[in-house]
Scaffold this active site. Sequence first.
Site, mmCIF file in Angstrom:
data_model
loop_
_atom_site.group_PDB
_atom_site.id
_atom_site.type_symbol
_atom_site.label_atom_id
_atom_site.label_comp_id
_atom_site.label_asym_id
_atom_site.label_seq_id
_atom_site.Cartn_x
_atom_site.Cartn_y
_atom_site.Cartn_z
ATOM 1 N N GLY A 132 0.829 -1.186 0.000
ATOM 2 C CA GLY A 132 0.000 0.000 0.000
ATOM 3 C C GLY A 132 0.872 1.248 0.000
ATOM 4 O O GLY A 132 2.095 1.187 -0.116
ATOM 5 N N GLU A 134 -2.477 -3.717 -6.515
ATOM 6 C CA GLU A 134 -3.521 -2.790 -6.951
ATOM 7 C C GLU A 134 -2.901 -1.447 -7.343
ATOM 8 O O GLU A 134 -3.144 -0.912 -8.413
ATOM 9 C CB GLU A 134 -4.508 -2.606 -5.807
ATOM 10 C CG GLU A 134 -5.628 -1.633 -6.062
ATOM 11 C CD GLU A 134 -6.552 -1.522 -4.862
ATOM 12 O OE1 GLU A 134 -7.295 -2.497 -4.617
ATOM 13 O OE2 GLU A 134 -6.525 -0.505 -4.157
ATOM 14 N N LEU A 160 -6.862 0.879 10.641
ATOM 15 C CA LEU A 160 -7.090 1.911 11.648
ATOM 16 C C LEU A 160 -7.306 1.347 13.047
ATOM 17 O O LEU A 160 -6.880 1.942 14.028
ATOM 18 C CB LEU A 160 -8.307 2.754 11.254
ATOM 19 C CG LEU A 160 -8.183 3.526 9.937
ATOM 20 C CD1 LEU A 160 -9.516 4.191 9.592
ATOM 21 C CD2 LEU A 160 -7.075 4.558 10.017
#
Length: 458
Positions: free
Chosen positions: A230, A255, A329
């Site tokens: 990410g 991605e 989170l």
Amino acid sequence: MVNLKQLCKNSELAAEYKKKLVTADEAVKVVKSGDRVHYGLFCGIVRDLDQALAKRTEELQNVLVCDTIWAYDEIPAILKADPDSKHFKYLSTHMSGLDRKMNKEGRCWFIPVQFRENPKLWAENVGDIDVAMLQVSPMDRFGHFNFGPQTAEYWGIFAAAKKIIVEVNENQPVVHGVQNSIHISQVDMIVEGSNGKLPNLIAKPASETEKKIAGHIVERIRSGSTLQLGIGGMPNYVGSMISESDINDLSVHTEMFVDAYVNLYNEGKITGNKNTNKGKMVFTFAMGSQAVYDFLDDNPMGYMAPVDYVNALEVIAANDNFVSINSCLQVDLFGQVNSESAGLQHIGGTGGQLDFVMGAFKSNGGQSFLCTPSVRINKDGSKESLIVPRLPEGSIVSAPRSASHYIVTEFGAANMKGKSTWERSELLISIAHPEFQDELIKEAEKMGIWKNSSKICY
């Protein structure tokens, strides 16, 4: 823009280009009240057409404008012209920092999606898209406009679009792959834009906490792995640690293509010797520094493909030793992961996180890591544990407890797979901040997880 002299061997192509070439102001005249308009994706979101549409604000009512992540530094021109959203409703399938701010102000609406389903979502489930707009690179001699560093769901959007307008930007790189361009015959209008620079997404330097988290991950990565990273300081630091390690023969199936991959390639760590698309660095969109866009420009090792291929579980799982690394989170004591909200405040979207969590585990030797600091430091200096007994009201479960594999904080990596509820809670408490561990144990007892009868099973 396009050198029409280069098209002289194909006079029909040159004539079609001239016929479809219009100004941005002329192009947006096709937008009517009540229309659904798509602005494009990521670095391919239109700018000149946005400014032109803003000029028509008072003429239009109830126009829905959709995109995927507003990546620029300033809000859309249509929202500047319509601060109370009386004329335009702006919707996004994912959230940038600016999208979050606008959402909090009531000026941006979120569309919950599973990212890999976006092509089908647009093509079959939202009705017509009256006008689709997107930035492209200049037309090549065969009549194709390359999408630049994003393709994702474009062809699903086009399937539903009545009109397609391209905004040509000379700064869009020409990126290799599949379904990465559109032919002039499929375009209704061409606008030669003002050639704005692509937005740069610069990751902050890794904090000391993020460096510790990265260390717990890198020690588990093997040579020959395929990486999905990410954005952020921690994934980039993972790349730095790999560069300094003995890990090699790595591949890319991700991605989002980010700077860490460029750095790993330059260090000789990436060979692309994986099972699918051998020799290629596979992704569905790219964002990062200018170095990312320069690296991908006309690079045959780059392989951009639609999101319903890149994020498909079976495609991810086909690559051995797949390693997925993403941030989250909050995590509760059941192993449920929230990556999208802080209570009722919206932060981001599901994206492809769940796909890569599940796909990586299905891979032979695969591992997925969901990472969070153990605590958040509030404005008043107090600490708040991000390992919590139960997710707070309004929290979104991005990865269910049945899917989570490794949960990582600066205090270690906890493997959730095959663990009972007792074992999960004990492992998660062990990687929580020490100041909160006793409190978490008490909460686990209240919840019926932490019992002597449970511990006997352990």
